[in-house]
Design a protein around this motif. Structure first.
Motif, PDB file in Angstrom:
ATOM      1  N   UNK A  11      57.114  45.176  74.381  1.00  0.00           N
ATOM      2  CA  UNK A  11      56.856  44.238  73.284  1.00  0.00           C
ATOM      3  C   UNK A  11      55.702  44.759  72.423  1.00  0.00           C
ATOM      4  N   UNK A  12      55.574  44.264  71.199  1.00  0.00           N
ATOM      5  CA  UNK A  12      54.534  44.783  70.301  1.00  0.00           C
ATOM      6  C   UNK A  12      53.119  44.729  70.897  1.00  0.00           C
ATOM      7  N   UNK A  13      52.868  43.788  71.838  1.00  0.00           N
ATOM      8  CA  UNK A  13      51.512  43.731  72.433  1.00  0.00           C
ATOM      9  C   UNK A  13      51.351  44.677  73.630  1.00  0.00           C
ATOM     10  N   UNK A  14      52.393  45.447  73.949  1.00  0.00           N
ATOM     11  CA  UNK A  14      52.287  46.418  75.042  1.00  0.00           C
ATOM     12  C   UNK A  14      52.868  45.914  76.357  1.00  0.00           C
ATOM     13  N   UNK A  24      56.722  37.296  68.436  1.00  0.00           N
ATOM     14  CA  UNK A  24      56.672  38.536  69.224  1.00  0.00           C
ATOM     15  C   UNK A  24      55.603  39.493  68.704  1.00  0.00           C
ATOM     16  N   UNK A  25      55.352  39.460  67.412  1.00  0.00           N
ATOM     17  CA  UNK A  25      54.481  40.472  66.805  1.00  0.00           C
ATOM     18  C   UNK A  25      53.516  39.818  65.812  1.00  0.00           C
ATOM     19  N   UNK A  26      52.567  39.000  66.335  1.00  0.00           N
ATOM     20  CA  UNK A  26      51.708  38.231  65.425  1.00  0.00           C
ATOM     21  C   UNK A  26      50.872  39.101  64.488  1.00  0.00           C
ATOM     22  N   UNK A  27      50.572  40.339  64.912  1.00  0.00           N
ATOM     23  CA  UNK A  27      49.766  41.209  64.038  1.00  0.00           C
ATOM     24  C   UNK A  27      50.609  42.058  63.086  1.00  0.00           C
ATOM     25  N   UNK A  28      51.937  41.881  63.132  1.00  0.00           N
ATOM     26  CA  UNK A  28      52.815  42.638  62.220  1.00  0.00           C
ATOM     27  C   UNK A  28      52.692  44.138  62.405  1.00  0.00           C
ATOM     28  N   UNK A  29      52.685  44.576  63.690  1.00  0.00           N
ATOM     29  CA  UNK A  29      52.474  45.996  64.001  1.00  0.00           C
ATOM     30  C   UNK A  29      53.768  46.817  63.832  1.00  0.00           C
ATOM     31  N   UNK A  30      54.896  46.224  64.272  1.00  0.00           N
ATOM     32  CA  UNK A  30      56.123  47.028  64.372  1.00  0.00           C
ATOM     33  C   UNK A  30      56.955  47.029  63.089  1.00  0.00           C
ATOM     34  N   UNK A  58      47.555  50.348  68.883  1.00  0.00           N
ATOM     35  CA  UNK A  58      47.924  49.963  67.518  1.00  0.00           C
ATOM     36  C   UNK A  58      47.466  48.532  67.224  1.00  0.00           C
ATOM     37  N   UNK A  59      47.568  47.641  68.228  1.00  0.00           N
ATOM     38  CA  UNK A  59      47.097  46.263  68.041  1.00  0.00           C
ATOM     39  C   UNK A  59      45.585  46.215  67.884  1.00  0.00           C
ATOM     40  N   UNK A  60      44.934  47.007  68.744  1.00  0.00           N
ATOM     41  CA  UNK A  60      43.460  47.047  68.691  1.00  0.00           C
ATOM     42  C   UNK A  60      42.979  47.494  67.309  1.00  0.00           C
TER      43      UNK A  60
END
Ligand code: FAD
Length: 461
Positions: free
Chosen positions: A173-176, A448-454, A62-64
Protein backbone atom coordinates in the motif's frame (compact mmCIF):
# COMPACT_ATOMS: atom_id res chain seq x y z
CA UNK A 1 18.69 20.33 -6.20
CA UNK A 2 17.31 20.89 -2.66
CA UNK A 3 18.89 19.46 0.50
CA UNK A 4 15.71 17.41 0.97
CA UNK A 5 16.03 15.65 -2.39
CA UNK A 6 19.76 15.07 -1.70
CA UNK A 7 18.81 13.46 1.63
CA UNK A 8 16.16 11.28 -0.08
CA UNK A 9 18.70 10.07 -2.66
CA UNK A 10 21.12 9.25 0.15
CA UNK A 11 18.44 7.25 2.03
CA UNK A 12 17.42 5.42 -1.17
CA UNK A 13 21.07 4.45 -1.85
CA UNK A 14 21.38 3.17 1.70
CA UNK A 15 18.19 1.12 1.30
CA UNK A 16 18.81 -0.32 -2.18
CA UNK A 17 22.54 0.04 -2.85
CA UNK A 18 24.01 2.73 -5.13
CA UNK A 19 23.72 0.53 -8.25
CA UNK A 20 19.93 0.50 -7.86
CA UNK A 21 19.49 4.27 -7.77
CA UNK A 22 19.90 6.24 -11.01
CA UNK A 23 20.14 10.02 -10.95
CA UNK A 24 22.35 11.00 -13.92
CA UNK A 25 20.44 12.84 -16.64
CA UNK A 26 21.57 10.45 -19.39
CA UNK A 27 20.26 7.48 -17.35
CA UNK A 28 16.94 9.15 -16.61
CA UNK A 29 16.10 9.98 -20.23
CA UNK A 30 15.25 6.33 -20.97
CA UNK A 31 12.60 6.45 -18.23
CA UNK A 32 11.10 9.82 -19.26
CA UNK A 33 8.47 8.30 -21.59
CA UNK A 34 6.48 5.12 -22.16
CA UNK A 35 4.82 3.64 -25.27
CA UNK A 36 2.42 6.60 -25.56
CA UNK A 37 3.12 9.08 -28.35
CA UNK A 38 3.96 12.72 -27.65
CA UNK A 39 4.38 12.49 -23.86
CA UNK A 40 7.69 13.03 -22.06
CA UNK A 41 8.70 14.16 -18.56
CA UNK A 42 12.01 13.71 -16.75
CA UNK A 43 11.83 12.00 -13.33
CA UNK A 44 13.92 13.02 -10.31
CA UNK A 45 15.41 9.53 -10.08
CA UNK A 46 14.90 5.87 -10.97
CA UNK A 47 15.12 3.07 -8.41
CA UNK A 48 15.13 -0.70 -8.90
CA UNK A 49 13.43 -2.85 -6.27
CA UNK A 50 14.49 -6.48 -5.83
CA UNK A 51 12.00 -7.51 -3.13
CA UNK A 52 8.73 -6.64 -1.42
CA UNK A 53 10.77 -5.21 1.47
CA UNK A 54 12.53 -2.85 -0.99
CA UNK A 55 9.17 -1.63 -2.33
CA UNK A 56 7.83 -1.09 1.21
CA UNK A 57 11.00 0.82 2.15
CA UNK A 58 10.77 3.04 -0.96
CA UNK A 59 7.12 3.91 -0.27
CA UNK A 60 7.83 4.70 3.40
CA UNK A 61 10.61 7.07 2.36
CA UNK A 62 8.42 8.65 -0.32
CA UNK A 63 5.77 9.38 2.35
CA UNK A 64 8.36 10.79 4.71
CA UNK A 65 9.72 13.12 2.00
CA UNK A 66 6.29 13.70 0.37
CA UNK A 67 7.74 12.65 -3.00
CA UNK A 68 5.68 11.06 -5.77
CA UNK A 69 6.36 7.48 -6.90
CA UNK A 70 5.51 6.21 -10.39
CA UNK A 71 5.68 2.42 -10.68
CA UNK A 72 7.04 1.12 -13.96
CA UNK A 73 7.28 -2.33 -15.53
CA UNK A 74 8.61 -2.29 -19.09
CA UNK A 75 7.08 1.07 -20.00
CA UNK A 76 5.04 -0.25 -22.96
CA UNK A 77 1.80 1.34 -21.72
CA UNK A 78 -0.24 3.24 -24.29
CA UNK A 79 -2.04 5.73 -22.04
CA UNK A 80 0.92 7.40 -20.30
CA UNK A 81 0.46 5.40 -17.06
CA UNK A 82 4.15 5.06 -16.27
CA UNK A 83 5.08 8.53 -17.53
CA UNK A 84 6.95 10.23 -14.66
CA UNK A 85 5.48 13.18 -12.85
CA UNK A 86 7.91 16.04 -12.33
CA UNK A 87 10.78 15.14 -9.94
CA UNK A 88 9.14 11.85 -8.98
CA UNK A 89 10.88 8.58 -8.20
CA UNK A 90 10.30 5.95 -10.88
CA UNK A 91 10.04 2.60 -9.11
CA UNK A 92 11.08 0.00 -11.65
CA UNK A 93 10.08 -3.64 -11.03
CA UNK A 94 12.07 -5.39 -13.77
CA UNK A 95 14.55 -6.87 -11.27
CA UNK A 96 11.68 -8.64 -9.48
CA UNK A 97 11.66 -11.24 -12.23
CA UNK A 98 11.31 -14.67 -10.62
CA UNK A 99 8.75 -17.37 -11.22
CA UNK A 100 8.36 -18.48 -7.61
CA UNK A 101 6.14 -21.55 -7.93
CA UNK A 102 4.30 -23.63 -10.50
CA UNK A 103 1.68 -25.65 -8.65
CA UNK A 104 0.55 -28.53 -10.90
CA UNK A 105 -1.98 -29.79 -8.34
CA UNK A 106 -3.85 -26.47 -8.19
CA UNK A 107 -2.96 -25.25 -11.71
CA UNK A 108 -1.49 -21.98 -10.47
CA UNK A 109 1.71 -20.01 -10.93
CA UNK A 110 3.13 -17.54 -8.41
CA UNK A 111 5.32 -14.84 -9.95
CA UNK A 112 7.05 -11.57 -9.16
CA UNK A 113 5.75 -8.47 -10.99
CA UNK A 114 8.71 -8.01 -13.35
CA UNK A 115 8.33 -11.40 -15.08
CA UNK A 116 7.35 -10.87 -18.71
CA UNK A 117 4.06 -12.15 -20.09
CA UNK A 118 5.92 -14.34 -22.57
CA UNK A 119 8.01 -15.97 -19.80
CA UNK A 120 4.76 -16.83 -18.02
CA UNK A 121 3.18 -18.22 -21.20
CA UNK A 122 6.32 -20.28 -21.94
CA UNK A 123 6.59 -21.61 -18.38
CA UNK A 124 2.93 -22.69 -18.53
CA UNK A 125 3.47 -24.46 -21.88
CA UNK A 126 6.55 -26.27 -20.56
CA UNK A 127 4.31 -27.72 -17.83
CA UNK A 128 1.70 -28.74 -20.43
CA UNK A 129 -0.57 -25.86 -19.34
CA UNK A 130 -1.86 -22.62 -20.83
CA UNK A 131 -1.83 -18.94 -19.76
CA UNK A 132 -4.14 -17.31 -22.35
CA UNK A 133 -3.79 -13.47 -22.01
CA UNK A 134 -1.55 -12.41 -24.90
CA UNK A 135 -1.19 -8.62 -25.29
CA UNK A 136 0.58 -7.64 -28.50
CA UNK A 137 3.48 -6.46 -26.32
CA UNK A 138 3.81 -9.81 -24.49
CA UNK A 139 7.47 -10.32 -25.40
CA UNK A 140 8.42 -7.43 -23.11
CA UNK A 141 5.41 -6.30 -21.05
CA UNK A 142 5.53 -7.32 -17.37
CA UNK A 143 2.81 -9.16 -15.50
CA UNK A 144 2.72 -6.26 -12.98
CA UNK A 145 1.92 -3.89 -15.86
CA UNK A 146 -0.63 -6.37 -17.28
CA UNK A 147 -2.44 -6.58 -13.93
CA UNK A 148 -2.26 -2.82 -13.33
CA UNK A 149 -3.81 -2.21 -16.78
CA UNK A 150 -5.99 -5.33 -16.82
CA UNK A 151 -4.55 -5.98 -20.25
CA UNK A 152 -6.35 -7.90 -22.96
CA UNK A 153 -5.01 -9.62 -26.03
CA UNK A 154 -5.86 -11.49 -29.19
CA UNK A 155 -7.44 -14.40 -27.33
CA UNK A 156 -9.70 -12.21 -25.19
CA UNK A 157 -12.91 -13.14 -26.98
CA UNK A 158 -12.86 -16.77 -25.83
CA UNK A 159 -10.55 -16.66 -22.82
CA UNK A 160 -11.09 -13.23 -21.26
CA UNK A 161 -8.49 -10.72 -20.02
CA UNK A 162 -5.80 -10.62 -17.31
CA UNK A 163 -8.38 -10.21 -14.52
CA UNK A 164 -9.85 -13.64 -15.32
CA UNK A 165 -6.50 -15.28 -14.47
CA UNK A 166 -5.55 -13.43 -11.27
CA UNK A 167 -6.33 -15.53 -8.17
CA UNK A 168 -4.21 -13.58 -5.72
CA UNK A 169 -2.06 -10.50 -5.31
CA UNK A 170 0.52 -9.23 -2.88
CA UNK A 171 0.26 -5.45 -2.81
CA UNK A 172 2.31 -2.83 -1.00
CA UNK A 173 0.00 0.00 0.00
CA UNK A 174 1.15 3.61 -0.47
CA UNK A 175 2.11 3.82 3.24
CA UNK A 176 4.43 0.79 2.92
CA UNK A 177 2.06 -1.76 4.49
CA UNK A 178 2.06 -5.20 2.79
CA UNK A 179 -1.30 -6.84 2.05
CA UNK A 180 -2.10 -10.27 0.54
CA UNK A 181 -5.39 -10.63 -1.36
CA UNK A 182 -6.93 -13.86 -2.68
CA UNK A 183 -5.62 -17.43 -2.56
CA UNK A 184 -5.56 -20.77 -4.41
CA UNK A 185 -9.22 -21.54 -3.64
CA UNK A 186 -11.44 -21.71 -6.69
CA UNK A 187 -14.25 -20.30 -4.53
CA UNK A 188 -13.76 -17.56 -1.93
CA UNK A 189 -16.35 -14.97 -0.94
CA UNK A 190 -14.84 -13.75 2.33
CA UNK A 191 -15.15 -9.96 2.52
CA UNK A 192 -15.04 -7.46 -0.35
CA UNK A 193 -13.14 -8.60 -3.43
CA UNK A 194 -10.37 -6.06 -2.91
CA UNK A 195 -8.09 -7.95 -5.29
CA UNK A 196 -10.36 -6.78 -8.09
CA UNK A 197 -10.01 -3.17 -7.01
CA UNK A 198 -6.24 -3.34 -7.59
CA UNK A 199 -6.59 -5.02 -11.00
CA UNK A 200 -6.74 -2.17 -13.52
CA UNK A 201 -5.83 0.45 -10.90
CA UNK A 202 -2.96 1.72 -13.10
CA UNK A 203 -0.42 2.09 -10.31
CA UNK A 204 -2.60 4.52 -8.35
CA UNK A 205 -3.60 2.41 -5.33
CA UNK A 206 -0.61 0.21 -4.52
CA UNK A 207 2.42 -1.56 -5.94
CA UNK A 208 1.84 -5.16 -6.97
CA UNK A 209 4.73 -7.31 -5.71
CA UNK A 210 3.45 -10.87 -6.33
CA UNK A 211 0.79 -12.33 -8.59
CA UNK A 212 -0.89 -15.73 -8.20
CA UNK A 213 -2.11 -16.76 -11.65
CA UNK A 214 -4.68 -19.33 -12.74
CA UNK A 215 -3.56 -21.69 -15.51
CA UNK A 216 -5.79 -23.88 -17.66
CA UNK A 217 -5.26 -27.06 -19.70
CA UNK A 218 -3.58 -26.44 -23.03
CA UNK A 219 -5.94 -26.81 -26.03
CA UNK A 220 -4.98 -29.90 -28.02
CA UNK A 221 -5.62 -28.52 -31.50
CA UNK A 222 -5.81 -25.16 -33.26
CA UNK A 223 -6.73 -23.96 -36.75
CA UNK A 224 -5.85 -20.54 -38.16
CA UNK A 225 -7.43 -18.93 -41.21
CA UNK A 226 -7.67 -15.60 -42.94
CA UNK A 227 -10.64 -14.27 -44.94
CA UNK A 228 -10.68 -11.13 -47.08
CA UNK A 229 -13.66 -8.96 -47.98
CA UNK A 230 -14.39 -6.27 -50.55
CA UNK A 231 -16.39 -4.29 -47.98
CA UNK A 232 -15.89 -3.74 -44.25
CA UNK A 233 -19.62 -4.29 -43.62
CA UNK A 234 -19.35 -7.83 -45.01
CA UNK A 235 -16.55 -8.60 -42.54
CA UNK A 236 -18.62 -7.18 -39.66
CA UNK A 237 -21.63 -9.24 -40.80
CA UNK A 238 -19.45 -12.37 -40.93
CA UNK A 239 -18.33 -11.73 -37.32
CA UNK A 240 -21.95 -11.32 -36.17
CA UNK A 241 -22.98 -14.49 -38.03
CA UNK A 242 -20.11 -16.50 -36.48
CA UNK A 243 -21.13 -15.43 -32.96
CA UNK A 244 -24.82 -15.98 -33.75
CA UNK A 245 -23.90 -19.54 -34.81
CA UNK A 246 -22.63 -19.95 -31.22
CA UNK A 247 -19.01 -20.27 -32.25
CA UNK A 248 -16.60 -18.44 -29.96
CA UNK A 249 -13.25 -18.51 -31.75
CA UNK A 250 -10.17 -17.84 -29.63
CA UNK A 251 -9.18 -15.08 -32.07
CA UNK A 252 -11.37 -12.96 -34.33
CA UNK A 253 -9.29 -9.96 -35.41
CA UNK A 254 -9.56 -7.54 -38.30
CA UNK A 255 -7.34 -5.22 -40.33
CA UNK A 256 -8.58 -2.44 -42.62
CA UNK A 257 -7.16 -1.65 -46.09
CA UNK A 258 -4.57 0.85 -44.83
CA UNK A 259 -3.28 -1.60 -42.19
CA UNK A 260 -3.22 -4.56 -44.62
CA UNK A 261 -1.05 -2.57 -47.05
CA UNK A 262 1.32 -1.39 -44.29
CA UNK A 263 1.64 -4.94 -42.87
CA UNK A 264 2.37 -6.41 -46.30
CA UNK A 265 4.93 -3.72 -46.97
CA UNK A 266 6.58 -4.47 -43.62
CA UNK A 267 6.30 -8.24 -43.18
CA UNK A 268 5.82 -9.61 -46.75
CA UNK A 269 3.33 -12.24 -45.64
CA UNK A 270 1.69 -12.50 -49.04
CA UNK A 271 -1.64 -10.97 -47.97
CA UNK A 272 -4.15 -10.19 -50.72
CA UNK A 273 -4.13 -6.41 -51.29
CA UNK A 274 -7.33 -5.99 -53.30
CA UNK A 275 -9.66 -5.97 -50.28
CA UNK A 276 -11.15 -3.54 -47.76
CA UNK A 277 -11.01 -5.84 -44.73
CA UNK A 278 -9.19 -8.93 -43.53
CA UNK A 279 -10.36 -11.25 -40.74
CA UNK A 280 -7.88 -13.41 -38.84
CA UNK A 281 -9.74 -16.31 -37.22
CA UNK A 282 -8.42 -18.99 -34.89
CA UNK A 283 -10.33 -21.79 -33.23
CA UNK A 284 -8.79 -24.09 -30.62
CA UNK A 285 -9.85 -27.03 -28.43
CA UNK A 286 -10.67 -30.68 -29.14
CA UNK A 287 -9.58 -31.64 -32.70
CA UNK A 288 -13.10 -32.68 -33.76
CA UNK A 289 -14.65 -29.43 -32.52
CA UNK A 290 -11.83 -27.38 -34.09
CA UNK A 291 -12.34 -29.01 -37.50
CA UNK A 292 -16.11 -28.49 -37.30
CA UNK A 293 -15.85 -24.83 -36.18
CA UNK A 294 -13.24 -24.03 -38.83
CA UNK A 295 -15.46 -25.46 -41.56
CA UNK A 296 -18.46 -23.51 -40.26
CA UNK A 297 -16.51 -20.24 -40.10
CA UNK A 298 -15.26 -20.73 -43.64
CA UNK A 299 -18.83 -21.39 -44.83
CA UNK A 300 -20.14 -18.27 -43.04
CA UNK A 301 -17.42 -16.07 -44.58
CA UNK A 302 -18.25 -17.42 -48.05
CA UNK A 303 -21.99 -16.81 -47.46
CA UNK A 304 -21.13 -13.20 -46.59
CA UNK A 305 -19.42 -12.87 -49.97
CA UNK A 306 -15.76 -12.97 -48.93
CA UNK A 307 -13.16 -12.75 -51.67
CA UNK A 308 -10.93 -15.53 -50.38
CA UNK A 309 -10.43 -17.84 -47.38
CA UNK A 310 -6.94 -19.13 -46.67
CA UNK A 311 -6.59 -21.93 -44.08
CA UNK A 312 -3.11 -22.48 -42.61
CA UNK A 313 -1.77 -25.90 -43.57
CA UNK A 314 0.65 -26.18 -40.66
CA UNK A 315 1.96 -24.37 -37.56
CA UNK A 316 4.50 -22.38 -39.57
CA UNK A 317 1.81 -20.97 -41.87
CA UNK A 318 -0.49 -20.33 -38.89
CA UNK A 319 2.24 -18.28 -37.19
CA UNK A 320 2.84 -16.37 -40.43
CA UNK A 321 -0.86 -15.52 -40.85
CA UNK A 322 -1.21 -14.53 -37.17
CA UNK A 323 1.83 -12.28 -37.53
CA UNK A 324 -0.23 -10.13 -39.92
CA UNK A 325 -2.24 -8.97 -36.92
CA UNK A 326 0.60 -9.08 -34.39
CA UNK A 327 2.73 -6.76 -36.52
CA UNK A 328 -0.08 -4.27 -37.29
CA UNK A 329 1.07 -1.58 -34.84
CA UNK A 330 4.76 -1.81 -35.79
CA UNK A 331 3.84 -1.79 -39.49
CA UNK A 332 1.71 1.37 -39.14
CA UNK A 333 4.39 2.99 -36.98
CA UNK A 334 6.83 2.95 -39.93
CA UNK A 335 4.62 5.20 -42.03
CA UNK A 336 4.76 8.45 -40.04
CA UNK A 337 6.95 9.90 -37.26
CA UNK A 338 4.14 9.73 -34.68
CA UNK A 339 1.65 6.88 -34.31
CA UNK A 340 -1.29 7.49 -31.99
CA UNK A 341 -3.08 4.26 -31.26
CA UNK A 342 -6.40 4.32 -29.41
CA UNK A 343 -8.79 1.68 -28.19
CA UNK A 344 -12.37 2.89 -28.44
CA UNK A 345 -14.63 -0.09 -27.78
CA UNK A 346 -18.28 -0.68 -28.61
CA UNK A 347 -20.79 -3.50 -28.23
CA UNK A 348 -20.20 -5.99 -31.06
CA UNK A 349 -23.50 -5.07 -32.69
CA UNK A 350 -22.25 -1.50 -33.24
CA UNK A 351 -18.88 -2.37 -34.77
CA UNK A 352 -19.61 -1.64 -38.42
CA UNK A 353 -21.16 1.75 -37.46
CA UNK A 354 -18.12 2.64 -35.36
CA UNK A 355 -15.63 1.69 -38.09
CA UNK A 356 -17.55 3.80 -40.62
CA UNK A 357 -17.56 6.70 -38.13
CA UNK A 358 -13.78 6.49 -37.64
CA UNK A 359 -13.24 6.58 -41.41
CA UNK A 360 -15.60 9.55 -41.86
CA UNK A 361 -13.96 11.43 -38.98
CA UNK A 362 -10.48 10.89 -40.44
CA UNK A 363 -11.75 12.25 -43.76
CA UNK A 364 -13.41 15.25 -42.06
CA UNK A 365 -10.15 16.19 -40.29
CA UNK A 366 -7.94 15.28 -43.29
CA UNK A 367 -5.98 12.68 -41.32
CA UNK A 368 -4.44 9.34 -42.21
CA UNK A 369 -5.87 6.48 -40.14
CA UNK A 370 -5.38 2.73 -40.08
CA UNK A 371 -7.86 0.69 -38.03
CA UNK A 372 -7.36 -2.81 -36.75
CA UNK A 373 -8.42 -4.63 -33.64
CA UNK A 374 -10.30 -7.29 -31.81
CA UNK A 375 -13.45 -7.48 -33.93
CA UNK A 376 -14.92 -10.31 -31.88
CA UNK A 377 -15.01 -8.18 -28.75
CA UNK A 378 -15.74 -4.77 -30.26
CA UNK A 379 -12.31 -3.39 -29.31
CA UNK A 380 -11.05 -1.13 -32.12
CA UNK A 381 -7.61 0.40 -32.53
CA UNK A 382 -8.02 3.46 -34.75
CA UNK A 383 -4.40 4.53 -35.31
CA UNK A 384 -3.63 8.03 -36.55
CA UNK A 385 -0.43 8.43 -38.51
CA UNK A 386 0.83 11.91 -37.83
CA UNK A 387 3.79 14.03 -36.73
CA UNK A 388 3.86 15.53 -33.25
CA UNK A 389 6.01 18.45 -34.52
CA UNK A 390 3.06 19.60 -36.63
CA UNK A 391 1.00 21.33 -33.93
CA UNK A 392 -1.88 22.16 -36.24
CA UNK A 393 -2.24 18.52 -37.36
CA UNK A 394 -1.95 17.31 -33.73
CA UNK A 395 -4.86 19.61 -32.87
CA UNK A 396 -6.92 17.99 -35.61
CA UNK A 397 -6.00 14.53 -34.24
CA UNK A 398 -7.22 15.58 -30.77
CA UNK A 399 -10.50 16.89 -32.20
CA UNK A 400 -10.98 13.67 -34.18
CA UNK A 401 -10.43 11.54 -31.08
CA UNK A 402 -12.92 13.62 -29.08
CA UNK A 403 -15.56 12.84 -31.70
CA UNK A 404 -14.58 9.16 -31.83
CA UNK A 405 -14.83 8.72 -28.03
CA UNK A 406 -18.14 10.63 -27.94
CA UNK A 407 -19.51 8.33 -30.62
CA UNK A 408 -18.22 5.22 -28.80
CA UNK A 409 -20.06 6.36 -25.64
CA UNK A 410 -23.19 7.22 -27.64
CA UNK A 411 -23.19 3.66 -29.03
CA UNK A 412 -23.02 2.20 -25.51
CA UNK A 413 -19.26 1.60 -25.63
CA UNK A 414 -16.27 2.73 -23.62
CA UNK A 415 -13.32 5.10 -24.00
CA UNK A 416 -10.79 2.31 -23.41
CA UNK A 417 -11.11 -1.45 -23.81
CA UNK A 418 -7.63 -2.36 -22.61
CA UNK A 419 -5.04 0.45 -22.62
CA UNK A 420 -6.35 2.30 -19.57
CA UNK A 421 -6.97 5.95 -18.75
CA UNK A 422 -3.55 7.13 -17.54
CA UNK A 423 -2.96 10.65 -18.76
CA UNK A 424 -4.09 10.16 -22.31
CA UNK A 425 -7.79 9.70 -21.57
CA UNK A 426 -8.11 11.42 -18.24
CA UNK A 427 -10.24 14.25 -19.63
CA UNK A 428 -12.83 11.78 -20.98
CA UNK A 429 -13.29 9.79 -17.74
CA UNK A 430 -15.69 12.14 -15.83
CA UNK A 431 -18.20 12.11 -18.71
CA UNK A 432 -17.91 8.33 -19.05
CA UNK A 433 -18.00 7.43 -15.35
CA UNK A 434 -20.46 10.01 -14.03
CA UNK A 435 -20.38 11.98 -10.77
CA UNK A 436 -21.12 9.19 -8.29
CA UNK A 437 -18.48 6.83 -9.68
CA UNK A 438 -15.89 9.62 -9.81
CA UNK A 439 -16.60 10.50 -6.15
CA UNK A 440 -16.28 6.89 -4.96
CA UNK A 441 -13.02 6.44 -6.90
CA UNK A 442 -11.57 9.70 -5.49
CA UNK A 443 -12.54 8.80 -1.90
CA UNK A 444 -11.15 5.28 -2.21
CA UNK A 445 -7.86 6.62 -3.53
CA UNK A 446 -7.65 9.21 -0.76
CA UNK A 447 -8.24 6.58 1.94
CA UNK A 448 -5.41 4.41 0.59
CA UNK A 449 -3.05 7.24 -0.32
CA UNK A 450 -3.79 10.33 1.80
CA UNK A 451 -0.51 12.00 0.80
CA UNK A 452 -1.11 11.46 -2.94
CA UNK A 453 2.20 9.61 -3.35
CA UNK A 454 1.31 7.05 -6.03
CA UNK A 455 1.10 8.07 -9.68
CA UNK A 456 -0.35 11.56 -8.99
CA UNK A 457 -2.29 13.17 -11.83
CA UNK A 458 -3.03 9.84 -13.52
CA UNK A 459 -6.57 8.61 -14.21
CA UNK A 460 -8.03 11.63 -12.32
CA UNK A 461 -6.74 14.40 -10.05
C1 FAD B 1 3.32 -2.83 -29.53
C2 FAD B 1 2.38 -2.80 -28.37
C3 FAD B 1 1.31 -3.68 -28.35
C4 FAD B 1 0.42 -3.67 -27.29
N1 FAD B 1 -0.62 -4.55 -27.30
C5 FAD B 1 -1.49 -4.57 -26.26
C6 FAD B 1 -2.60 -5.48 -26.26
O1 FAD B 1 -2.78 -6.28 -27.17
N2 FAD B 1 -3.44 -5.45 -25.21
C7 FAD B 1 -3.26 -4.57 -24.17
O2 FAD B 1 -4.07 -4.59 -23.23
N3 FAD B 1 -2.24 -3.69 -24.14
C8 FAD B 1 -1.34 -3.67 -25.15
N4 FAD B 1 -0.29 -2.78 -25.14
C9 FAD B 1 -0.14 -1.86 -24.00
C10 FAD B 1 0.83 -2.33 -22.89
O3 FAD B 1 1.79 -3.23 -23.41
C11 FAD B 1 0.09 -2.98 -21.72
O4 FAD B 1 -0.68 -2.01 -21.05
C12 FAD B 1 1.02 -3.67 -20.70
O5 FAD B 1 0.26 -4.35 -19.75
C13 FAD B 1 1.95 -2.71 -19.98
O6 FAD B 1 2.94 -3.47 -19.30
P1 FAD B 1 4.30 -2.78 -18.85
O7 FAD B 1 5.08 -3.75 -18.07
O8 FAD B 1 5.00 -2.20 -20.01
O9 FAD B 1 3.74 -1.64 -17.89
P2 FAD B 1 4.12 -0.09 -17.85
O10 FAD B 1 3.84 0.56 -19.14
O11 FAD B 1 5.46 0.07 -17.26
O12 FAD B 1 3.04 0.41 -16.78
C14 FAD B 1 1.67 0.46 -17.11
C15 FAD B 1 0.88 0.93 -15.89
O13 FAD B 1 0.94 -0.07 -14.87
C16 FAD B 1 1.49 0.46 -13.66
N5 FAD B 1 2.32 -0.60 -13.10
C17 FAD B 1 3.31 -1.31 -13.72
N6 FAD B 1 3.79 -2.24 -12.89
C18 FAD B 1 3.09 -2.15 -11.73
C19 FAD B 1 3.12 -2.84 -10.48
N7 FAD B 1 3.98 -3.83 -10.26
N8 FAD B 1 2.26 -2.45 -9.51
C20 FAD B 1 1.38 -1.45 -9.71
N9 FAD B 1 1.31 -0.76 -10.85
C21 FAD B 1 2.15 -1.11 -11.86
C22 FAD B 1 2.25 1.71 -14.09
O14 FAD B 1 2.33 2.66 -13.05
C23 FAD B 1 1.41 2.20 -15.24
O15 FAD B 1 0.32 2.94 -14.77
C24 FAD B 1 0.61 -2.76 -26.21
C25 FAD B 1 1.70 -1.87 -26.23
C26 FAD B 1 2.57 -1.88 -27.29
C27 FAD B 1 3.73 -0.93 -27.28
Amino acid sequence: MTTESEKLRHDLRRLLGAANVLTAKEDLIAYSFDGTAALQQMPGGVVFASSTADVAGILKLANEYKTAVVTRGSGTGLSGGSLPSQDCIVLCTVKMDKILELDRANLTMLVEPGVTTLQIADAAVSAGLFYPPDPGSMKISTIGGNVAENSGGLRGLKYGVTRNYVMGLEVVLPNGEVMWLGNKCVKDVAGYSLKDVFIGSEGTLGVITKVLLRLIPKPVAKKTMVATFAQMDQAAEAVSAIIAAQIIPCTLEFLDRMTIHCVEDFARIGLPLDCEALLLMETDGHPVVVAEEAAQMEKICREQGCLEVRVAKDDAEATKLASARRSAFSALARVAPTTILEDATVPRSELAKMIRFVEATAKKYKLRVGTFGHMGDGNLHPTFLTDERNKEEMHRVEEAFKEIFDEAMRLGGTITGEHGIGLAKKSFLPKFAGEAQMRVMRELRHVLDPNGILNPGKMFD
